[in-house]
Design a protein around this motif. Sequence first.
Motif, PDB file in Angstrom:
ATOM      1  N   TYR A   1      29.407 -29.618   8.217  1.00  0.00           N
ATOM      2  CA  TYR A   1      28.785 -29.062   7.006  1.00  0.00           C
ATOM      3  C   TYR A   1      27.993 -27.804   7.374  1.00  0.00           C
ATOM      4  CZ  TYR A   1      26.284 -28.614   2.645  1.00  0.00           C
ATOM      5  OH  TYR A   1      25.791 -28.120   1.477  1.00  0.00           O
ATOM      6  N   ASP A   2      27.246 -27.911   8.455  1.00  0.00           N
ATOM      7  CA  ASP A   2      26.433 -26.774   8.885  1.00  0.00           C
ATOM      8  C   ASP A   2      27.318 -25.579   9.257  1.00  0.00           C
ATOM      9  OD1 ASP A   2      23.806 -25.867   9.331  1.00  0.00           O
ATOM     10  OD2 ASP A   2      24.228 -25.878  11.489  1.00  0.00           O
ATOM     11  N   LYS A   3      28.408 -25.849   9.949  1.00  0.00           N
ATOM     12  CA  LYS A   3      29.289 -24.771  10.402  1.00  0.00           C
ATOM     13  C   LYS A   3      30.065 -24.138   9.247  1.00  0.00           C
ATOM     14  CE  LYS A   3      30.748 -26.506  14.995  1.00  0.00           C
ATOM     15  NZ  LYS A   3      30.928 -25.384  15.912  1.00  0.00           N
ATOM     16  N   TYR A   4      30.544 -24.957   8.309  1.00  0.00           N
ATOM     17  CA  TYR A   4      31.564 -24.464   7.368  1.00  0.00           C
ATOM     18  C   TYR A   4      31.159 -24.470   5.903  1.00  0.00           C
ATOM     19  CZ  TYR A   4      34.276 -25.177  11.587  1.00  0.00           C
ATOM     20  OH  TYR A   4      34.716 -25.130  12.879  1.00  0.00           O
ATOM     21  N   LYS A   5      29.871 -24.720   5.629  1.00  0.00           N
ATOM     22  CA  LYS A   5      29.478 -24.746   4.219  1.00  0.00           C
ATOM     23  C   LYS A   5      29.702 -23.378   3.561  1.00  0.00           C
ATOM     24  CE  LYS A   5      24.622 -24.200   5.529  1.00  0.00           C
ATOM     25  NZ  LYS A   5      23.305 -24.823   5.588  1.00  0.00           N
ATOM     26  N   SER A   6      29.440 -22.313   4.297  1.00  0.00           N
ATOM     27  CA  SER A   6      29.633 -20.988   3.686  1.00  0.00           C
ATOM     28  C   SER A   6      31.125 -20.667   3.554  1.00  0.00           C
ATOM     29  CB  SER A   6      28.913 -19.905   4.482  1.00  0.00           C
ATOM     30  OG  SER A   6      29.358 -19.910   5.808  1.00  0.00           O
ATOM     31  N   THR A   7      31.916 -21.144   4.502  1.00  0.00           N
ATOM     32  CA  THR A   7      33.370 -20.939   4.420  1.00  0.00           C
ATOM     33  C   THR A   7      33.916 -21.572   3.146  1.00  0.00           C
ATOM     34  OG1 THR A   7      33.673 -20.880   6.809  1.00  0.00           O
ATOM     35  CG2 THR A   7      35.569 -21.564   5.502  1.00  0.00           C
ATOM     36  N   VAL A   8      33.542 -22.836   2.940  1.00  0.00           N
ATOM     37  CA  VAL A   8      34.036 -23.568   1.773  1.00  0.00           C
ATOM     38  C   VAL A   8      33.525 -22.935   0.482  1.00  0.00           C
ATOM     39  CG1 VAL A   8      33.893 -25.790   0.564  1.00  0.00           C
ATOM     40  CG2 VAL A   8      34.349 -25.736   3.006  1.00  0.00           C
ATOM     41  N   TYR A   9      32.248 -22.618   0.475  1.00  0.00           N
ATOM     42  CA  TYR A   9      31.647 -22.028  -0.726  1.00  0.00           C
ATOM     43  C   TYR A   9      32.355 -20.718  -1.093  1.00  0.00           C
ATOM     44  CZ  TYR A   9      28.012 -20.460  -3.955  1.00  0.00           C
ATOM     45  OH  TYR A   9      27.338 -20.047  -5.072  1.00  0.00           O
ATOM     46  N   SER A  10      32.559 -19.875  -0.099  1.00  0.00           N
ATOM     47  CA  SER A  10      33.108 -18.551  -0.404  1.00  0.00           C
ATOM     48  C   SER A  10      34.582 -18.630  -0.819  1.00  0.00           C
ATOM     49  CB  SER A  10      32.922 -17.603   0.775  1.00  0.00           C
ATOM     50  OG  SER A  10      33.512 -18.152   1.931  1.00  0.00           O
TER      51      SER A  10
ATOM     52  N   GLU B   1      27.711 -13.585   2.931  1.00  0.00           N
ATOM     53  CA  GLU B   1      26.773 -14.505   3.576  1.00  0.00           C
ATOM     54  C   GLU B   1      25.440 -14.519   2.847  1.00  0.00           C
ATOM     55  OE1 GLU B   1      26.908 -13.147   7.578  1.00  0.00           O
ATOM     56  OE2 GLU B   1      28.554 -14.497   8.128  1.00  0.00           O
ATOM     57  N   SER B   2      24.997 -13.357   2.434  1.00  0.00           N
ATOM     58  CA  SER B   2      23.739 -13.247   1.698  1.00  0.00           C
ATOM     59  C   SER B   2      23.846 -13.955   0.341  1.00  0.00           C
ATOM     60  CB  SER B   2      23.405 -11.768   1.497  1.00  0.00           C
ATOM     61  OG  SER B   2      22.309 -11.642   0.641  1.00  0.00           O
ATOM     62  N   PHE B   3      24.978 -13.750  -0.310  1.00  0.00           N
ATOM     63  CA  PHE B   3      25.234 -14.377  -1.614  1.00  0.00           C
ATOM     64  C   PHE B   3      25.240 -15.902  -1.477  1.00  0.00           C
ATOM     65  CE2 PHE B   3      28.630 -15.861  -4.627  1.00  0.00           C
ATOM     66  CZ  PHE B   3      27.817 -15.818  -5.748  1.00  0.00           C
ATOM     67  N   PHE B   4      25.896 -16.365  -0.425  1.00  0.00           N
ATOM     68  CA  PHE B   4      25.956 -17.801  -0.195  1.00  0.00           C
ATOM     69  C   PHE B   4      24.560 -18.356   0.065  1.00  0.00           C
ATOM     70  CE2 PHE B   4      25.845 -21.129   3.012  1.00  0.00           C
ATOM     71  CZ  PHE B   4      26.423 -22.147   2.300  1.00  0.00           C
ATOM     72  N   GLY B   5      23.794 -17.650   0.899  1.00  0.00           N
ATOM     73  CA  GLY B   5      22.459 -18.111   1.268  1.00  0.00           C
ATOM     74  C   GLY B   5      21.552 -18.291   0.073  1.00  0.00           C
ATOM     75  N   SER B   6      21.731 -17.457  -0.941  1.00  0.00           N
ATOM     76  CA  SER B   6      20.845 -17.550  -2.098  1.00  0.00           C
ATOM     77  C   SER B   6      21.388 -18.470  -3.182  1.00  0.00           C
ATOM     78  CB  SER B   6      20.589 -16.150  -2.669  1.00  0.00           C
ATOM     79  OG  SER B   6      21.813 -15.540  -2.975  1.00  0.00           O
ATOM     80  N   ASN B   7      22.586 -18.999  -3.001  1.00  0.00           N
ATOM     81  CA  ASN B   7      23.174 -19.835  -4.058  1.00  0.00           C
ATOM     82  C   ASN B   7      23.490 -21.261  -3.669  1.00  0.00           C
ATOM     83  OD1 ASN B   7      23.772 -18.257  -6.679  1.00  0.00           O
ATOM     84  ND2 ASN B   7      24.217 -16.835  -5.008  1.00  0.00           N
ATOM     85  N   CYS B   8      23.591 -21.518  -2.386  1.00  0.00           N
ATOM     86  CA  CYS B   8      23.953 -22.884  -1.993  1.00  0.00           C
ATOM     87  C   CYS B   8      22.709 -23.751  -1.890  1.00  0.00           C
ATOM     88  CB  CYS B   8      24.664 -22.884  -0.644  1.00  0.00           C
ATOM     89  SG  CYS B   8      25.053 -24.548  -0.122  1.00  0.00           S
TER      90      CYS B   8
END
Lengths: 159, 378
Positions: A12-21, B13-20
């Motif tokens: 989750y820590d590694k890939y949360k941004s991958t999945v989100y994006s 990355e910035s967008f994700f940081g402020s939305n997740c």
Amino acid sequence: MMITQDIFLEAYDKYKSTVYSVIFNYVKNTDDTKDLQQETFIRLLRCEKEFNDWEHIKAWLIKVSANLSKNLLKSKSYTSEIPLPETLSYKMTEEDVDIVNMVLALPEKYRIPVHLHYFEDYSVKQIAEVLEAPESTIKVRLKRGREKLKKVLQKENLI
Amino acid sequence: MKEIKEKYKKQMESFFGSNCDWSADDIVKLADENTTETDGKTVEFKSRKRKKKAWKVAAIVACLVVMGTTVLAATGTFGAIYQKYFKDDENGTEDKVTLGFVEDGNYVEVNQSLTDDIFTINLVAVSGDEAYPVFFFDVYVDDETLVAENDTIELSVIIENQAYEINGMTLYYGGTGYGTKDDKISNLYHVTWKGEKASGNLDFFGEPLEIRVSSVEFYLNRQKPDTIDNENAKENGIYSVNMEYSVTLPESAVTSTVVKDYSEENILFNYEDDVYKLEYVDFSAYGISCKFSIPSSDGVYEEDCCNYYDELCQNLQFVVDGNVICLDTESSTCGIVMFEDEGKIIDVVLYEAYFPAIDYDQAGSIVLQCGEESFTIK
């Protein structure tokens, strides 16, 4: 490599941004993105599959998040014409160009390969694998997507 | 463009940081609460806009090849339960294709449950692909004796597509699903039922379906009696139920298949003294299904017409990038189906030949051969 609670937390820590994006690039709104991100990781937590390594987990997460996003987009309950937010929430310096919005404006078939190439540094082969499409197709889509992006940037005198 | 790539990455990355705002703990907690199950009785759908096929099959019933189950954690969720089930090769239930679909999120959870005096049957979920959808049922049996005596059950299931009606007849597909007992909950059985988009026409997705479970059957040691005495059905292990589930599955629920429709192109193969007309070729992840008909001017067929098809079959093969793909003789079937032709129902002999799966998109060339004749599909 089975999904234990510890592996899950690290994944989750590694890939949360991958999945989100990836999901955001499909559905283009933050509420659905959050829901599908949650659903994707719940499926990982419950997954009985044996993974080879971290990259394998990442590829699986991208594939599942893409599938869930496509399912949502095609369902009747989903209004696919939801406009993008006026301003996406991220910090930009004055000289920054709003690249995210430009990529999001590309047609889906170009947008997702471009995102995976730009954000994940995925090769054509890797993109073809997670999107389950022939490499030749991805190669063309990536090329055309980047050309379209370049045209927009040139039009705005940004390159 | 390298600079653009770096900026995109930074902004995303910035967008994700402020939305997740989910934490990993939130997700673990949600998973424990079993929140992925839906409470809806009808799955959301959109109307199908695809062009209807020229052929309208009024009715077809075919034999099914389905699998038994050995399922683990009954209190877990669909994905976890059936992943274990499809991995089980000791009991002959290994199904890598369906396992892959479930693992990749290509399924839709339905969770419609119906109850009578003895049975509670939950239509849990649907996976598979467009040509071969796989339906999952959980069956709870409220009879200690039955449960004690039976590790396996069978469900008779018919699925009707309500969108098709020709002269009062609806398009349907029926068959048997097999299941075995859960290893934790003694009165719970997990059953899978595999459908087939028969003759290229029965759409399981995007249109309203009536899914009818008509009987739950128990056969000790899986020995099914040769004849069934309806008056003593229960003594024969057959319990009639009448459970109907109304559902419209989203078109996007499962992976689509490549369907080649030749029904209006009059592609004919001559074999011996007969002429066989190519109707459809479906390229599914489970296999290639190839459908032929025997055109008849008077609609009268000899009883053994299917024997001729068997002969035709031995000469059929696909050549994919130079590699010969031979017929799966055990699965190939032949039957008489009813078609609508300008408002009249006519009988047609339909032969369905099955071949192992190929990757249609990856294939450079695909040729269907029948003896000396050949037809280029791709």
